[in-house]
Design a protein around this motif. Structure first.
Motif, short mmCIF file in Angstrom:
data_model
loop_
_atom_site.label_atom_id
_atom_site.label_comp_id
_atom_site.label_asym_id
_atom_site.label_seq_id
_atom_site.Cartn_x
_atom_site.Cartn_y
_atom_site.Cartn_z
N GLY A 184 12.56 -40.58 -26.28
CA GLY A 184 11.22 -40.26 -25.80
C GLY A 184 11.12 -40.40 -24.29
N PRO A 185 9.98 -40.03 -23.72
CA PRO A 185 9.79 -40.17 -22.27
C PRO A 185 9.57 -41.63 -21.86
CG PRO A 185 7.80 -39.32 -23.30
CD PRO A 185 8.83 -39.39 -24.38
N TYR A 186 10.31 -42.08 -20.88
CA TYR A 186 10.15 -43.45 -20.40
C TYR A 186 8.78 -43.66 -19.79
CZ TYR A 186 10.95 -41.45 -15.76
OH TYR A 186 10.84 -40.70 -14.62
N THR A 187 8.14 -42.58 -19.34
CA THR A 187 6.80 -42.71 -18.74
C THR A 187 5.78 -43.23 -19.75
OG1 THR A 187 6.46 -40.36 -19.25
CG2 THR A 187 7.17 -40.92 -17.02
N ARG A 188 6.06 -43.04 -21.03
CA ARG A 188 5.16 -43.56 -22.05
C ARG A 188 5.15 -45.09 -22.01
NH1 ARG A 188 6.71 -41.38 -27.69
NH2 ARG A 188 6.14 -39.43 -26.60
N TRP A 189 6.31 -45.68 -21.76
CA TRP A 189 6.39 -47.14 -21.67
C TRP A 189 5.67 -47.64 -20.42
CZ3 TRP A 189 9.33 -50.56 -24.90
CH2 TRP A 189 9.95 -49.93 -25.98
N ILE A 190 5.80 -46.88 -19.34
CA ILE A 190 5.11 -47.28 -18.11
C ILE A 190 3.60 -47.12 -18.27
CG2 ILE A 190 4.82 -46.69 -15.68
CD1 ILE A 190 7.76 -46.03 -15.58
N ASP A 191 3.17 -46.07 -18.97
CA ASP A 191 1.74 -45.91 -19.23
C ASP A 191 1.19 -47.05 -20.09
OD1 ASP A 191 1.77 -43.56 -17.81
OD2 ASP A 191 2.00 -42.27 -19.57
N MET A 192 2.02 -47.59 -20.96
CA MET A 192 1.60 -48.70 -21.82
C MET A 192 1.89 -50.06 -21.21
SD MET A 192 2.67 -47.55 -25.69
CE MET A 192 4.41 -47.79 -25.32
N SER A 193 2.32 -50.08 -19.95
CA SER A 193 2.79 -51.33 -19.34
C SER A 193 1.71 -52.40 -19.28
CB SER A 193 3.34 -51.06 -17.94
OG SER A 193 2.34 -50.50 -17.09
N LEU A 194 0.45 -52.00 -19.11
CA LEU A 194 -0.62 -53.01 -19.08
C LEU A 194 -0.72 -53.74 -20.41
CD1 LEU A 194 -3.47 -51.14 -17.15
CD2 LEU A 194 -2.16 -53.12 -16.38
N LEU A 226 11.06 -57.35 -19.52
CA LEU A 226 10.87 -55.91 -19.66
C LEU A 226 9.46 -55.49 -19.26
CD1 LEU A 226 11.93 -53.15 -20.56
CD2 LEU A 226 11.28 -53.74 -22.89
N ALA A 227 8.46 -56.25 -19.70
CA ALA A 227 7.07 -55.92 -19.38
C ALA A 227 6.82 -55.99 -17.88
CB ALA A 227 6.13 -56.88 -20.11
N THR A 228 7.41 -56.98 -17.21
CA THR A 228 7.24 -57.11 -15.76
C THR A 228 7.87 -55.94 -15.03
OG1 THR A 228 7.24 -59.53 -15.94
CG2 THR A 228 7.68 -58.60 -13.77
N ALA A 229 9.05 -55.51 -15.45
CA ALA A 229 9.71 -54.37 -14.82
C ALA A 229 8.87 -53.10 -14.99
CB ALA A 229 11.10 -54.16 -15.41
N CYS A 230 8.28 -52.91 -16.17
CA CYS A 230 7.48 -51.70 -16.43
C CYS A 230 6.21 -51.68 -15.59
CB CYS A 230 7.14 -51.61 -17.91
SG CYS A 230 8.54 -51.20 -18.97
N ILE A 231 5.48 -52.81 -15.53
CA ILE A 231 4.21 -52.80 -14.82
C ILE A 231 4.44 -52.75 -13.30
CG2 ILE A 231 3.87 -55.31 -14.58
CD1 ILE A 231 0.91 -54.75 -15.40
N LEU A 232 5.52 -53.34 -12.83
CA LEU A 232 5.83 -53.25 -11.39
C LEU A 232 6.21 -51.82 -11.02
CD1 LEU A 232 7.80 -56.55 -10.65
CD2 LEU A 232 5.51 -55.93 -9.86
N ALA A 233 6.93 -51.12 -11.91
CA ALA A 233 7.27 -49.73 -11.65
C ALA A 233 6.01 -48.88 -11.53
CB ALA A 233 8.17 -49.19 -12.75
N ARG A 234 5.04 -49.14 -12.39
CA ARG A 234 3.78 -48.40 -12.35
C ARG A 234 3.00 -48.70 -11.07
NH1 ARG A 234 -0.88 -48.43 -17.09
NH2 ARG A 234 -2.44 -47.21 -15.95
N TYR A 235 2.92 -49.96 -10.69
CA TYR A 235 2.12 -50.34 -9.52
C TYR A 235 2.78 -49.92 -8.22
CZ TYR A 235 -0.16 -53.24 -6.02
OH TYR A 235 -0.81 -53.68 -4.88
N LEU A 236 4.06 -50.25 -8.05
CA LEU A 236 4.74 -50.00 -6.78
C LEU A 236 4.93 -48.51 -6.50
CD1 LEU A 236 7.44 -52.83 -6.87
CD2 LEU A 236 5.41 -52.73 -5.42
N ALA A 237 5.08 -47.70 -7.56
CA ALA A 237 5.27 -46.26 -7.37
C ALA A 237 4.05 -45.60 -6.76
CB ALA A 237 5.62 -45.60 -8.70
N ALA A 238 2.90 -46.21 -6.93
CA ALA A 238 1.66 -45.62 -6.42
C ALA A 238 1.33 -46.10 -5.01
CB ALA A 238 0.50 -45.96 -7.36
N GLN A 239 2.17 -46.96 -4.43
CA GLN A 239 1.87 -47.53 -3.12
C GLN A 239 2.61 -46.80 -2.00
OE1 GLN A 239 -0.56 -49.83 -3.20
NE2 GLN A 239 -0.44 -49.47 -5.43
N PRO A 240 1.97 -46.66 -0.84
CA PRO A 240 2.67 -46.04 0.31
C PRO A 240 3.75 -46.95 0.86
CG PRO A 240 0.52 -46.87 0.98
CD PRO A 240 0.58 -47.05 -0.51
#
Length: 367
Positions: free
Chosen positions: A73-83, A125-139
């Protein structure tokens, strides 16, 4: 409309060159590590509990199945569920603090329907996913505010794990954050500030350690300070690895192992059994397989154009690479004993399943 040669336009619209769906060297490295784990456990558990080898094989099979599901499946689904993943991991860490099963003086496990679950593994694993979601949106370069908020996201689970107490696993969560902010684009000035802050907090962290944790750090400098207590495991581990010499004593022939001189030989110190029975050659093989694993996940991250995928791969690399170095370093006496398992090798269901899940996400990024 006959069976003749297809037109040039049709050929251009149907390219035959495709990216491989699986990173085969990554799968091979992980699979070989698990195979060697089962073989080493057969000897390590022979006089301890032979059923542990069978249980390990079951955990490996379960981990592979979950890894295949994550990769398909798409890994983005895990990042979307990271919260939700992050909140669930924090909730389990809070529960384990009050109702966890105490083993070896620490409350790190929850017993659910007869199975032991270690929430700190889920927290990685949860920390890696939520950090990927947060940091990717930062300049970039990352601002001080971004570093602080991302540090808080990693700091909360790290603190809860530290209070169990589990110094080793809490440092892994910090390593995941550190590796991900570097890849996300931290400036050199801010990087120096982070390193300086960590050094300044060192004396305060010393006073926050439990007495046995301080003693472990002291016996790292001099194992014979407490040779029958905190230094015993390190001394016996070094004897085991040293006695293996070039090719080892042979499978089922390790004296430190089968005479029960080596504590926790099925878990954190399984690499000592490998060093004794398979020698320098077997030990280097394990190191090479981890090198292959880290290289392939790093390559996957470097090739993906998606910032979330690149950051998630960085988190997985920081996690597995750091944990492997810490475990092998401590059993050889090069680092203090902090009680972390060797990924994909040491006995443990939670760690095995979660690491395989992370590798499945790496495969999803590759695909």
């Amino acid at each position: 409309s006959g069976g003749g040669r297809p037109s040039p336009s049709r050929m251009m619209s149907s390219p035959r060159v495709r990216t491989p769906n699986w990173d085969r060297p990554l799968v091979a490295a992980a699979g070989l590590l698990c195979l060697l784990s089962v073989v080493a456990l057969a000897s390590a558990c022979a006089t301890l509990n032979p059923s542990l080898m069978t249980k390990q094989a079951v955990w490996i099979a379960l981990g592979v199945l979950i890894s295949l599901a994550a990769a398909s499946g798409p890994y983005t689904r895990w990042i979307d569920m990271s919260l939700f993943l992050y909140a669930g991991a924090l909730a389990l860490l809070v529960v384990v603090a009050s109702a966890g099963t105490v083993k070896l003086g620490a409350a790190r496990w929850l017993t659910i329907f007869g199975f032991s679950l270690q929430p700190s593994e889920l927290a990685k694993l949860a920390t890696a996913c939520i950090l990927a979601r947060y940091l990717a949106a930062q300049p970039t370069p990352l601002s001080v505010r971004t570093l602080f908020l991302s540090g808080m996201l990693a700091g909360v689970p790290a603190l809860l794990v530290f209070l169990q107490p589990d110094l080793g696993s809490s440092s892994i969560v910090v390593a995941i954050w550190f590796g991900m902010v570097i890849v996300a684009g931290i400036s050199r000035r801010h990087l120096l500030m982070v390193v300086a802050a960590g050094a300044a907090l060192g004396p305060l962290a010393w006073h926050a350690l439990k007495d046995y944790q301080r003693l472990r750090l002291l016996v790292f400098l001099n194992p014979h300070l407490d040779p029958l207590g905190a230094g015993y495991t390190m001394i016996q581990s070094q004897i085991a690895i040293g006695s293996g010499q070039l090719l080892g004593r042979g499978w089922f022939a390790g004296t430190q192992n089968h005479l029960n001189f080596l504590p926790e030989r099925h878990a954190d110190f399984l690499y000592s059994v490998i060093g004794e029975e398979w020698g320098f050659a077997g030990s280097v093989l394990i190191v090479a397989l981890f090198g292959m694993l880290v290289w392939r996940v790093s390559r996957i991250g470097s090739l993906t154009p998606d910032p979330q995928g690149r950051l998630l791969a960085a988190g997985i690399v920081s996690w597995i690479g750091y944990q492997a170095v810490i475990n092998m370093g401590m059993v050889m006496g090069l680092l203090p004993v902090v009680g972390v398992p060797l990924p994909l090798v040491s006995y443990g269901g939670s760690a095995m399943v979660v690491v395989w899940t992370a590798l499945g996400l790496a495969q999803s990024i590759h695909r």
